[in-house]
Motif scaffolding. Sequence first.
Motif, PDB file in Angstrom:
ATOM      1  N   PRO A  41       1.024  -1.216   0.011  1.00 42.88           N
ATOM      2  CA  PRO A  41      -0.150  -0.145   0.043  1.00 42.88           C
ATOM      3  C   PRO A  41       0.876   1.209  -0.123  1.00 42.88           C
ATOM      4  O   PRO A  41       2.169   1.299   0.361  1.00 42.88           O
ATOM      5  N   ASP A  42       0.354   2.374  -0.332  1.00 39.58           N
ATOM      6  CA  ASP A  42       1.054   3.760  -0.260  1.00 39.58           C
ATOM      7  C   ASP A  42       0.853   4.290   0.992  1.00 39.58           C
ATOM      8  O   ASP A  42       1.783   5.441   1.322  1.00 39.58           O
ATOM      9  N   LEU A  43      -0.098   3.920   1.870  1.00 41.26           N
ATOM     10  CA  LEU A  43      -0.067   4.559   3.251  1.00 41.26           C
ATOM     11  C   LEU A  43      -0.780   3.486   4.134  1.00 41.26           C
ATOM     12  O   LEU A  43      -1.639   2.648   3.697  1.00 41.26           O
ATOM     13  N   ILE A  44      -0.378   3.479   5.550  1.00 39.05           N
ATOM     14  CA  ILE A  44      -1.084   2.404   6.212  1.00 39.05           C
ATOM     15  C   ILE A  44      -1.599   3.241   7.721  1.00 39.05           C
ATOM     16  O   ILE A  44      -1.163   3.997   8.227  1.00 39.05           O
ATOM     17  N   LEU A  45      -2.987   2.873   7.797  1.00 35.40           N
ATOM     18  CA  LEU A  45      -3.480   3.312   9.060  1.00 35.40           C
ATOM     19  C   LEU A  45      -3.799   1.928  10.083  1.00 35.40           C
ATOM     20  O   LEU A  45      -4.210   1.052   9.544  1.00 35.40           O
TER      21      LEU A  45
END
Length: 376
Positions: free
Chosen positions: A46-50
Amino acid sequence: MAKILLIEDEPTIRDEVLDWLQFEGYEALGAPNGRLGLELIQREHPDLILCDIAMPEMDGHEVLLEVRASMRFSTIPFVFLTASADREAIRKGMDMGADDYLTKPFSHTELLNTVRSRLRKKEIQEEQMHNRLQMLAAALAEEREQRLLKSRLVAMFSHDFRNPLTAIMASAELLEDILRDQANLDDHKQTYLNRIFGSVYILTQMLDEVMVVAEMEGGQIACLPQMIDMASFVEKLIEEFRLIDRHAHRFNISNNLPDHLEVDPRLLRHILANLISNALKYSPAGSTVRLDLFLRDDQICIEVQDQGMGIPAASMPHIFEPFHRAENAQHLKGTGLGLSIVKECVTAHNGQIEVQGAINGGTMFRVALPLVPISI
């Protein structure tokens, strides 16, 4: 389309946030726990992880440790979601390499602003890296002088050393927590853990200085102010030096700065770290190093005072020159780059630096940085 992974064990929150992200045009993926989240990270990149902090099977800190230890995923922006403003949990996460955090309950706007901000920052970093690669290619093509080329190569490869160091630090911190939870952390074990922490800090500082020297030679040092928690910033830095110094010196800290200021944290760290490191290096054991931070005339003022050997008058005009070492400091280890790095960082911040001292009378460095109005 940016791909965002949400790792959250509460189905209601997970479904709602995924709907928000999909409505905004993001490719949103969800995982109910850390273990499944890691599998998605490895498969989907992914491009960002929450990521939630408190989860079954594998908590958010463990997920972050695995992500930052991986060469493939270490640069992915990582944002913690926490159910309460637990400063200790948040600070631990930030120290382990998290980029940001959101406190539940958060609004649709807060989430999207954080996502956009972190994705934009990642885009800027990738652009900067691309530009550096282009500059390196141009340097090779034009056969620029070897010293500049070597510096840039070293600076680029130093990024690859930082990830293993982050993994070492995070693993040592996790081991420390486990030993403390098991009531098995005695002074002997703590001493060895402190040596790990101190050694990683020294290596990280060396890498940072290599990067700055490369930027100095390329004329690329830029000041990028952002709002930081000054009290936390200074406290963390001093604690790192206490570990390295092993309490051989006393610290007298006076921080009268506002809680939050806009500064370039990278430049400020180089300034403080090099001045404090020199104060410790050139001062006898048992002496006091004083650090004063305050505002005066719309300037951030920093004073570092030691009780060391002082600087000979003949060296005063040359102390900020690269590789210069005063005559009375030749027997101590050092590269002679620290003060030149400080000078460049202060200049990049449009500030001024001056020094006062005499042989065997201690030395005081005074830095003044212009105050940047806080963005609202």
